[in-house]
Design a protein around this motif. Structure first.
Motif, PDB file in Angstrom:
ATOM      1  N   PHE A   1       0.685  -1.162   0.070  1.00 28.24           N
ATOM      2  CA  PHE A   1       0.121   0.193  -0.001  1.00 28.24           C
ATOM      3  C   PHE A   1       0.762   1.367   0.082  1.00 28.24           C
ATOM      4  O   PHE A   1       0.359   2.428  -0.437  1.00 28.24           O
ATOM      5  N   ILE A   2       2.053   1.139   0.413  1.00 25.06           N
ATOM      6  CA  ILE A   2       2.876   2.205   0.496  1.00 25.06           C
ATOM      7  C   ILE A   2       3.334   2.705  -1.017  1.00 25.06           C
ATOM      8  O   ILE A   2       4.537   2.147  -1.752  1.00 25.06           O
ATOM      9  N   ASP A   3       2.562   3.411  -1.787  1.00 22.98           N
ATOM     10  CA  ASP A   3       3.162   3.593  -2.939  1.00 22.98           C
ATOM     11  C   ASP A   3       3.722   5.037  -3.314  1.00 22.98           C
ATOM     12  O   ASP A   3       4.584   5.224  -4.210  1.00 22.98           O
TER      13      ASP A   3
ATOM     14  N   GLU B   1       1.973   8.113   1.696  1.00 29.65           N
ATOM     15  CA  GLU B   1       1.688   6.910   2.537  1.00 29.65           C
ATOM     16  C   GLU B   1       2.967   6.672   3.414  1.00 29.65           C
ATOM     17  O   GLU B   1       2.474   5.963   4.352  1.00 29.65           O
ATOM     18  N   LEU B   2       4.022   6.511   3.152  1.00 25.08           N
ATOM     19  CA  LEU B   2       5.036   6.388   4.062  1.00 25.08           C
ATOM     20  C   LEU B   2       4.992   7.319   5.293  1.00 25.08           C
ATOM     21  O   LEU B   2       5.205   6.956   6.417  1.00 25.08           O
TER      22      LEU B   2
ATOM     23  N   VAL C   1       9.192   3.380  -3.606  1.00 22.58           N
ATOM     24  CA  VAL C   1       8.047   4.357  -3.168  1.00 22.58           C
ATOM     25  C   VAL C   1       8.444   5.543  -4.073  1.00 22.58           C
ATOM     26  O   VAL C   1       9.350   6.408  -3.952  1.00 22.58           O
ATOM     27  N   ASP C   2       7.590   6.066  -4.532  1.00 26.44           N
ATOM     28  CA  ASP C   2       7.321   7.144  -5.428  1.00 26.44           C
ATOM     29  C   ASP C   2       7.647   8.550  -4.474  1.00 26.44           C
ATOM     30  O   ASP C   2       6.956   8.688  -3.505  1.00 26.44           O
ATOM     31  N   GLY C   3       8.796   9.009  -4.759  1.00 28.97           N
ATOM     32  CA  GLY C   3       8.871  10.476  -4.179  1.00 28.97           C
ATOM     33  C   GLY C   3       9.786  10.166  -2.785  1.00 28.97           C
ATOM     34  O   GLY C   3       9.746  11.041  -2.018  1.00 28.97           O
TER      35      GLY C   3
END
Length: 424
Positions: free
Chosen positions: A86-88, A92-93, A120-122
């Motif tokens: 779920f950590i996209d 979210e992180l 993880v994006d960003g």
């Protein structure tokens, strides 16, 4: 939210949990521990399945056992685990991190461990923010399997505020420990014919080991390259890697590879092939090694060589191709030099070639690699290139001979299983 918290509880050292730590990789642990206690972000990079996750867990456990850090002050997240799918993105992180702080309310510095963070994006925004936070103090340890993604983005945002550690698969000394054997020619030969991927040593037979190495290769190609790069021909990418595996230590040019595929009735453009090779290198599967003019002290454009990150790819996936032990040895020597932090080139002097010119700070080492020096003719050939070098830097011939040969005009002979002793 309960599922997310359950995932954190499952993989962290809270409530009496412990980790399976595997072989303690002290050479890396000691280097990283020297930087514990400051704001520098500790970055572990290397090929997938080379042991980065184990090292992160070993460091986390060591903070508790050696420094007395409370387990609640350590947060570990591995993006490879399905529970953390779920950590996209970094938002979210951040939410998960705040959930952790809310639930456990850790007092004092928090130690954050994020495995395969490039998924993880960003992610770099999260790392940049929390590594510099002076109110809720954090110390970050992160890992990733793509050299460009980590180095370029970290260099942009964290210039001068991170330290990088390149993690390789097991070296020979680690192999001796995990295989419970003794040092010497026999065990070194076994190491060359197997490789250093840590998980290989938890598998019961050759077939399961072969399947594992194939899965590592496919995972790297598909997840670290195809998923992230504009690869239109996945089969070509795979074939380029196969070509590299079977041409280790040979002089290499893109035009030669184009001609090879042309002979197989496959048309490949220069740009496509160049891009695919760079993608393979970025994923740490292989390393491009430039030629160096020893007399002129300059790097030469044109032909180069490639060496594999681990010999398991050759040994388990493509053993049918002609590939002598001497080539395995040369590849192993190259990787050992890289492990010790040397910048490595293929040396040229006049019409002769020196296998490796290794540079680190003010130290320069010239190395010639030979499988066996059984005849005087072979010995003359292997020493000739080194004898033609006029300077007084260290010169070695590395071989698999049982006999230790005496020094010759300043050139020392080193048995391959003792190589690490001269590199310290």
């Amino acid at each position: 939210m309960d599922d997310k918290w359950s995932a954190l509880e499952k993989y962290n050292l809270w409530n009496g949990n412990s980790y399976k730590l595997g072989l303690l990789r002290t050479s890396y642990i000691n280097k990283i521990h020297a930087f514990v206690g400051n704001k520098l972000v500790k970055v572990l990079v290397g090929q997938r399945r080379s042991g980065k996750s184990y090292i992160l867990r070993q460091i986390a456990s060591g903070l508790i056992s050696d420094l007395g850090v409370h387990p609640n002050n350590i947060l570990y997240i591995n993006k490879e685990y399905l529970e953390f799918d779920f950590i996209d993105n970094y938002q979210e992180l951040e939410k998960l991190y705040q959930l952790y702080r809310e639930k456990l309310n850790p007092q004092g510095k928090v130690y954050l461990f994020f495995d395969e963070i490039q998924n993880v994006d960003g992610w770099e925004r999260f790392v940049n923010s929390h590594s510099q936070d002076f109110v809720e103090e954090c110390e970050l340890f992160i890992s990733g399997s793509n050299s460009r993604m980590l180095s370029s983005e970290l260099a942009t945002l964290l210039s001068g505020r991170y330290v990088e550690f390149h993690i390789f698969p097991y070296n020979y000394m680690e192999y001796i420990q995990v295989a419970d054997t003794v040092g010497g020619r026999s065990s070194y030969l076994s190491y060359l014919q197997r490789g250093g991927l840590p998980e290989l040593y938890n598998l019961p037979d050759t077939e399961s080991q072969k399947q594992y190495v194939a899965s590592v290769k496919d995972t790297v190609l598909l997840r670290d390259i195809v998923k992230r790069k504009p690869v239109r021909d996945v089969r070509l990418l795979d074939d380029v890697f196969i070509y590299l595996v079977n041409n280790v230590s040979n002089l290499f040019s893109i035009q030669n590879v184009i001609n090879f595929f042309k002979s197989k009735n496959r048309k490949v453009s220069y740009d496509t092939l160049s891009n695919y090779l760079s993608y393979i290198e970025e994923a740490f599967l292989a390393y491009k090694t430039e030629r160096y003019n020893i007399k002129g002290k300059e790097v030469l454009a044109g032909n180069c060589k490639y060496y594999l990150n681990d010999l398991a790819f050759k040994n388990f996936l493509y053993p049918g191709f002609a590939y002598g032990v001497g080539y395995l040895l040369e590849n192993a020597v190259y990787i050992e030099l890289r492990r010790f932090g040397f910048q490595v080139y293929v040396g040229t002097i006049r019409d002769k070639e020196v296998d490796f010119v290794a540079m680190k700070d003010d130290r320069i080492i010239y190395i010639q690699v030979a499988y066996m020096m059984e005849t005087e003719e072979t010995m003359e050939r292997e020493y000739a290139s080194l004898l033609s070098i006029a300077d007084s830097y260290e010169k070695y011939v590395v071989s698999m001979d049982e006999v230790q040969f005496p020094s010759r005009e300043g050139i020392r002979h080193v048995q391959a299983w003792n190589l690490s002793e001269i590199l310290k």
